[in-house]
Write an enzyme that holds these catalytic residues in place. Structure first.
Site, PDB file in Angstrom:
ATOM      1  N   ARG A 122       1.054  -1.482  -0.364  1.00  0.00           N
ATOM      2  CA  ARG A 122      -0.303   0.043  -0.156  1.00  0.00           C
ATOM      3  C   ARG A 122       0.865   1.104  -0.098  1.00  0.00           C
ATOM      4  NH1 ARG A 122      -5.272   1.230   3.953  1.00  0.00           N
ATOM      5  NH2 ARG A 122      -5.866   3.482   3.564  1.00  0.00           N
ATOM      6  N   ARG A 132      -6.203   2.530  -3.497  1.00  0.00           N
ATOM      7  CA  ARG A 132      -5.804   1.785  -2.786  1.00  0.00           C
ATOM      8  C   ARG A 132      -5.234   0.402  -3.431  1.00  0.00           C
ATOM      9  NH1 ARG A 132      -8.169   3.555   3.013  1.00  0.00           N
ATOM     10  NH2 ARG A 132      -8.292   5.568   1.083  1.00  0.00           N
ATOM     11  N   ASP A 163      -6.637  -2.495   1.729  1.00  0.00           N
ATOM     12  CA  ASP A 163      -7.078  -1.848   3.918  1.00  0.00           C
ATOM     13  C   ASP A 163      -7.704  -2.704   3.896  1.00  0.00           C
ATOM     14  OD1 ASP A 163      -7.467   0.521   4.734  1.00  0.00           O
ATOM     15  OD2 ASP A 163      -9.824   0.659   3.935  1.00  0.00           O
ATOM     16  N   ASP A 203      -8.858  -3.496   7.989  1.00  0.00           N
ATOM     17  CA  ASP A 203      -9.825  -1.800   8.778  1.00  0.00           C
ATOM     18  C   ASP A 203     -10.568  -2.748   9.719  1.00  0.00           C
ATOM     19  OD1 ASP A 203      -9.354   0.014   7.631  1.00  0.00           O
ATOM     20  OD2 ASP A 203     -11.252   0.282   6.417  1.00  0.00           O
TER      21      ASP A 203
HETATM   22  N1  PH2 Z   1     -12.580   2.360   0.595  1.00  0.00           N
HETATM   23  C1  PH2 Z   1     -12.347   3.430   1.226  1.00  0.00           C
HETATM   24  C2  PH2 Z   1     -13.734   4.332  -0.135  1.00  0.00           C
HETATM   25  N2  PH2 Z   1     -14.200   3.462  -0.360  1.00  0.00           N
HETATM   26  N3  PH2 Z   1     -15.619   1.808  -1.576  1.00  0.00           N
HETATM   27  C3  PH2 Z   1     -16.092   0.298  -1.597  1.00  0.00           C
HETATM   28  N4  PH2 Z   1     -16.850  -0.509  -2.482  1.00  0.00           N
HETATM   29  N5  PH2 Z   1     -15.139  -0.326  -0.946  1.00  0.00           N
HETATM   30  C4  PH2 Z   1     -14.304   0.227   0.008  1.00  0.00           C
HETATM   31  O1  PH2 Z   1     -13.130  -0.448   0.587  1.00  0.00           O
HETATM   32  C5  PH2 Z   1     -13.963   1.507   0.000  1.00  0.00           C
HETATM   33  C6  PH2 Z   1     -14.246   2.346  -0.534  1.00  0.00           C
HETATM   34  C7  PH2 Z   1     -11.539   4.079   2.011  1.00  0.00           C
HETATM   35  O2  PH2 Z   1     -11.289   2.959   3.581  1.00  0.00           O
HETATM   36 MG    MG Z   2     -11.082   1.481   5.451  1.00  0.00          MG
HETATM   37 MG    MG Z   3      -8.141   2.241   6.397  1.00  0.00          MG
END
Ligand code: PH2
Ligand code: MG
Ligand code: MG
Length: 163
Positions: free
Chosen positions: A82, A91, A94, A96
């Site tokens: 990343r 990205r 990610d 979380d």
């Molecule tokens: N993550 C984001 C911003 N927007 N949209 C989708 N569909 N999926 C994601 O994982 C995502 C996002 C920033 O964390």
């Molecule tokens: Mg996120």
């Molecule tokens: Mg994050």
């Protein structure tokens, strides 16, 4: 003691399937993966002018504390490659923290449950595949109930032959 956690994975740059696989592989080095949701292709949320994401949720057990888990998932993101982006921007990966048991953690750089999970179909759809009855400890609502309140039209399950 092993703690049960749910993590969300998202990627919209490069080989997205390979990015998810690489993240899961590294995650499994420090935690026991119990279940993976199907993978979904999802319309970008928050900032629309970017490629579609692949999203997935995993259920795991870990001895790490919430703070140690945050440090670990950041290192996983770094190992997958990343690079810095802007808020809600594209990205490679990610990772979380959605839930850590039923704990509520409120610190400057760490909020658990994830503060926007209840607004995001790309999180709630795969989360509901794994644990529809789990109750959000702050909002006091089940995952399946929160999912009923969002628009999930942009969230499409990948064909199983593609996974
Ligand atoms: N993550 C984001 C911003 N927007 N949209 C989708 N569909 N999926 C994601 O994982 C995502 C996002 C920033 O964390
Ligand atoms: Mg996120
Ligand atoms: Mg994050």
């Amino acid at each position: 003691m092993a703690h049960t956690v749910y993590l969300s994975l998202g990627t919209n740059l490069g080989d997205r399937q390979a990015n998810l696989e690489a993240a899961l592989e590294i995650l499994s080095s420090e935690m026991r993966l119990i279940a993976e949701s199907p993978i979904y292709q999802t319309a970008p949320w928050g900032y629309e002018d970017q490629p579609d994401f692949l999203n997935q949720v995993v259920h795991a057990e870990t001895e790490l504390s919430p703070r140690q888990l945050l440090i670990f998932v950041k290192s996983v993101e770094k190992q997958v490659g990343r690079e810095p982006s802007f808020r809600y921007g594209p990205r490679k990966i990610d990772v979380d923290i959605l839930f850590y048991e039923e704990w509520v953690v409120q610190e400057d750089d760490l909020t658990i449950p994830h503060p926007r999970l209840h607004e995001r179909a790309f999180v709630l759809v795969p989360l509901a595949d794994l644990t529809p009855e789990f109750c959000h400890p702050k909002l006091k609502r089940k995952v399946a109930e929160m999912l009923d309140d969002v628009d999930a039209t942009g969230v499409k399950r990948l064909r199983s032959s593609d996974q």
